[in-house]
Enzyme design. Sequence first.
Site, PDB file in Angstrom:
ATOM      1  N   GLY A  51       0.739  -1.144   0.198  1.00  0.00           N
ATOM      2  CA  GLY A  51       0.005   0.126  -0.065  1.00  0.00           C
ATOM      3  C   GLY A  51       0.878   1.357   0.169  1.00  0.00           C
ATOM      4  N   GLU A  74       4.944  -9.574   7.869  1.00  0.00           N
ATOM      5  CA  GLU A  74       4.577 -10.208   7.087  1.00  0.00           C
ATOM      6  C   GLU A  74       4.963 -11.834   7.336  1.00  0.00           C
ATOM      7  OE1 GLU A  74       2.716  -9.069   4.626  1.00  0.00           O
ATOM      8  OE2 GLU A  74       2.834  -6.895   5.048  1.00  0.00           O
ATOM      9  N   ALA A 111       5.567  -4.064  15.003  1.00  0.00           N
ATOM     10  CA  ALA A 111       5.857  -2.684  14.927  1.00  0.00           C
ATOM     11  C   ALA A 111       5.355  -1.840  16.383  1.00  0.00           C
ATOM     12  CB  ALA A 111       5.723  -1.794  13.882  1.00  0.00           C
ATOM     13  N   ALA A 139      -1.465  -0.320   9.166  1.00  0.00           N
ATOM     14  CA  ALA A 139      -2.706  -0.495   9.161  1.00  0.00           C
ATOM     15  C   ALA A 139      -3.112  -1.905   9.764  1.00  0.00           C
ATOM     16  CB  ALA A 139      -3.412  -0.508   7.847  1.00  0.00           C
ATOM     17  N   TYR A 234     -17.163   5.820   8.175  1.00  0.00           N
ATOM     18  CA  TYR A 234     -15.601   6.033   8.169  1.00  0.00           C
ATOM     19  C   TYR A 234     -15.272   7.281   9.081  1.00  0.00           C
ATOM     20  CZ  TYR A 234     -10.427   5.914   7.244  1.00  0.00           C
ATOM     21  OH  TYR A 234      -9.154   6.005   7.254  1.00  0.00           O
ATOM     22  N   LYS A 243      -8.542   8.235  13.508  1.00  0.00           N
ATOM     23  CA  LYS A 243      -7.752   9.254  12.870  1.00  0.00           C
ATOM     24  C   LYS A 243      -7.576  10.831  13.439  1.00  0.00           C
ATOM     25  CE  LYS A 243      -6.559   6.629   9.362  1.00  0.00           C
ATOM     26  NZ  LYS A 243      -5.153   6.194   9.187  1.00  0.00           N
ATOM     27  N   THR A 274      -6.635  -1.449  -1.041  1.00  0.00           N
ATOM     28  CA  THR A 274      -5.467  -2.140  -0.489  1.00  0.00           C
ATOM     29  C   THR A 274      -6.054  -3.270   0.376  1.00  0.00           C
ATOM     30  OG1 THR A 274      -5.628  -0.656   1.503  1.00  0.00           O
ATOM     31  CG2 THR A 274      -4.110  -0.095  -0.318  1.00  0.00           C
TER      32      THR A 274
HETATM   33  P1  NAI Z   1      -1.965  -1.850   3.835  1.00  0.00           P
HETATM   34  O1  NAI Z   1      -2.623  -2.915   4.587  1.00  0.00           O
HETATM   35  O2  NAI Z   1      -1.562  -1.782   2.545  1.00  0.00           O
HETATM   36  O3  NAI Z   1      -0.303  -1.818   4.592  1.00  0.00           O
HETATM   37  C1  NAI Z   1      -0.049  -2.167   5.976  1.00  0.00           C
HETATM   38  C2  NAI Z   1       1.225  -1.952   6.544  1.00  0.00           C
HETATM   39  O4  NAI Z   1       1.255  -2.221   8.086  1.00  0.00           O
HETATM   40  C3  NAI Z   1       1.885  -3.305   5.863  1.00  0.00           C
HETATM   41  O5  NAI Z   1       3.256  -2.934   5.589  1.00  0.00           O
HETATM   42  C4  NAI Z   1       2.008  -4.537   7.166  1.00  0.00           C
HETATM   43  O6  NAI Z   1       2.988  -5.173   7.033  1.00  0.00           O
HETATM   44  C5  NAI Z   1       2.198  -3.294   8.072  1.00  0.00           C
HETATM   45  N1  NAI Z   1       1.676  -3.922   9.383  1.00  0.00           N
HETATM   46  C6  NAI Z   1       0.434  -3.922   9.883  1.00  0.00           C
HETATM   47  N2  NAI Z   1       0.393  -4.480  11.266  1.00  0.00           N
HETATM   48  C7  NAI Z   1       1.749  -4.474  11.760  1.00  0.00           C
HETATM   49  C8  NAI Z   1       2.363  -4.551  12.886  1.00  0.00           C
HETATM   50  N3  NAI Z   1       1.901  -5.031  14.003  1.00  0.00           N
HETATM   51  N4  NAI Z   1       3.671  -4.498  12.779  1.00  0.00           N
HETATM   52  C9  NAI Z   1       4.422  -3.989  11.809  1.00  0.00           C
HETATM   53  N5  NAI Z   1       4.063  -3.735  10.577  1.00  0.00           N
HETATM   54  C10 NAI Z   1       2.512  -3.978  10.671  1.00  0.00           C
HETATM   55  O7  NAI Z   1      -2.699  -0.572   4.321  1.00  0.00           O
HETATM   56  P2  NAI Z   1      -2.670   0.700   3.488  1.00  0.00           P
HETATM   57  O8  NAI Z   1      -3.937   1.124   3.049  1.00  0.00           O
HETATM   58  O9  NAI Z   1      -1.460   1.317   2.669  1.00  0.00           O
HETATM   59  O10 NAI Z   1      -2.759   1.720   4.893  1.00  0.00           O
HETATM   60  C11 NAI Z   1      -1.662   2.638   5.405  1.00  0.00           C
HETATM   61  C12 NAI Z   1      -2.172   3.942   5.996  1.00  0.00           C
HETATM   62  O11 NAI Z   1      -2.908   4.823   5.116  1.00  0.00           O
HETATM   63  C13 NAI Z   1      -3.284   3.679   7.154  1.00  0.00           C
HETATM   64  O12 NAI Z   1      -3.210   4.734   8.118  1.00  0.00           O
HETATM   65  C14 NAI Z   1      -4.382   3.933   6.334  1.00  0.00           C
HETATM   66  O13 NAI Z   1      -5.498   4.467   7.047  1.00  0.00           O
HETATM   67  C15 NAI Z   1      -4.025   5.074   5.544  1.00  0.00           C
HETATM   68  N6  NAI Z   1      -5.072   5.261   4.189  1.00  0.00           N
HETATM   69  C16 NAI Z   1      -5.500   4.199   3.229  1.00  0.00           C
HETATM   70  C17 NAI Z   1      -6.351   4.410   2.454  1.00  0.00           C
HETATM   71  C18 NAI Z   1      -6.712   3.565   1.627  1.00  0.00           C
HETATM   72  O14 NAI Z   1      -7.817   3.760   0.880  1.00  0.00           O
HETATM   73  N7  NAI Z   1      -6.185   2.208   1.443  1.00  0.00           N
HETATM   74  C19 NAI Z   1      -6.743   5.896   1.934  1.00  0.00           C
HETATM   75  C20 NAI Z   1      -6.136   6.880   2.928  1.00  0.00           C
HETATM   76  C21 NAI Z   1      -5.176   6.654   3.795  1.00  0.00           C
END
Ligand code: NAI
Length: 401
Positions: A51, A74, A111, A139, A234, A243, A274
Amino acid sequence: MIIQPKIRGFICTTAHPEGCRENVAQQIAYVKSKGHYQGPQNVLVIGASTGYGLASRIDATFGAGAKTIGVFYEKEADEKRTASPGWYNTAAFESLAHEEELYAKSINGDAFSTDIKQRTAELIRKDLGKVDLVIYSLASPRRVHPVTGQVYQSTLKPIGKPFTGKSIDAFLGEVKDVTIDPANENEIANTIAVMGGEDWAMWMDYLASENLLADGIKTVAYSYIGPELTHAIYRDGTIGKAKEDLKATADALDKKLKSLHGEAIISVNKAVVTQASAAIPVVPLYIAILFKIMKQLGTHEGCIEQIHRMMCDHLYAANPPARDAEGYIRLDDLEMQPDVQQQIVALWPTITTDNLSQQTDVAGYRDEFYRLFGFNIPGMNYEAEVNPVVAIPSIDTVSSN
Ligand code: NAI
């Protein structure tokens, strides 16, 4: 092993290493096509494997030539199961970075834990000295508190009253009404504990106390606001409260970092497919309509296009545009254009199972979902044998819980 997608609800339990590698290679090619920019040099990305976090890592590395340390959680492959996509993405990212002699090392573990923070700090001290950019892009559905050991689960629920609205099963192609009961106080507090700002602040305070933040340090976390249609679930729901907490954390961190001439920022990003967004009710239908309209207008973007804009037009621009009234960077500017939103509002009530595929880009939604796991990549032979066991060249893996 012959690796095919296996969908269970809103997750896919398999991932294809070569497809994931191609996704990463395409993002790298996009960044390279934009040319080099003067940006960060030593970057920590927390949530770096998929993501927005992965896009941030790729952009800093291949756009600005930065050294990166990526933290994520992962799964490695075993005899029976493929690795998770973030594992394969990182294996590809690191090997492609190393081919160009660009520094990239990764830490796989929780993390939220103190152990991972300490390991990351040691690696920064040993290899980078200090970091000048920290991206916080976690996330997660769950957090074990590092001090109390309490386990928090996040929920995606409305607050105050039940929400009834349209949602889709993108894989069955069905539109249905869902009713979600409101969260209780405990669920709200749990969601804030997982997706709010406490852990980001813990990271930054710890790195500051270890003297690992460079003068001029920037730290960025990501948020979403979205339109009225998704607010009940949301912005005004449990995740929205988390948030808000993240924003309050940014404001507090921003004050603290002034002593280092630094800043803490929230970037509000566009809704994209994502693993995290697929889990939110209503959002997949919204995304399917949004994508159709933005693709027609030629304004559609994924993670990498937005993050490149964030780096070049905002964070490292000589004359960046003003932030919005609340201090956010708005990468969702194209999503929130009034003409885009008016079309969505007009279409929303007319969508049914029968017209879903004509009126929305549900096919594009599905396609992007499969691509997250390395499937549906044109030209890739998914009937061919592939070795699921792929090494990440510079990984420190810890099973924290
Ligand atoms: P994603 O699910 O693609 O990525 C999440 C990442 O967090 C991954 O690298 C995963 O390995 C890592 N992760 C999860 N739990 C973990 C842990 N306990 N320890 C270490 N790493 C951990 O998520 P995405 O969608 O990229 O979200 C990232 C941020 O972007 C979030 O804050 C989300 O709210 C925000 N966001 C997402 C949007 C969307 O449409 N997907 C839109 C706007 C903001």
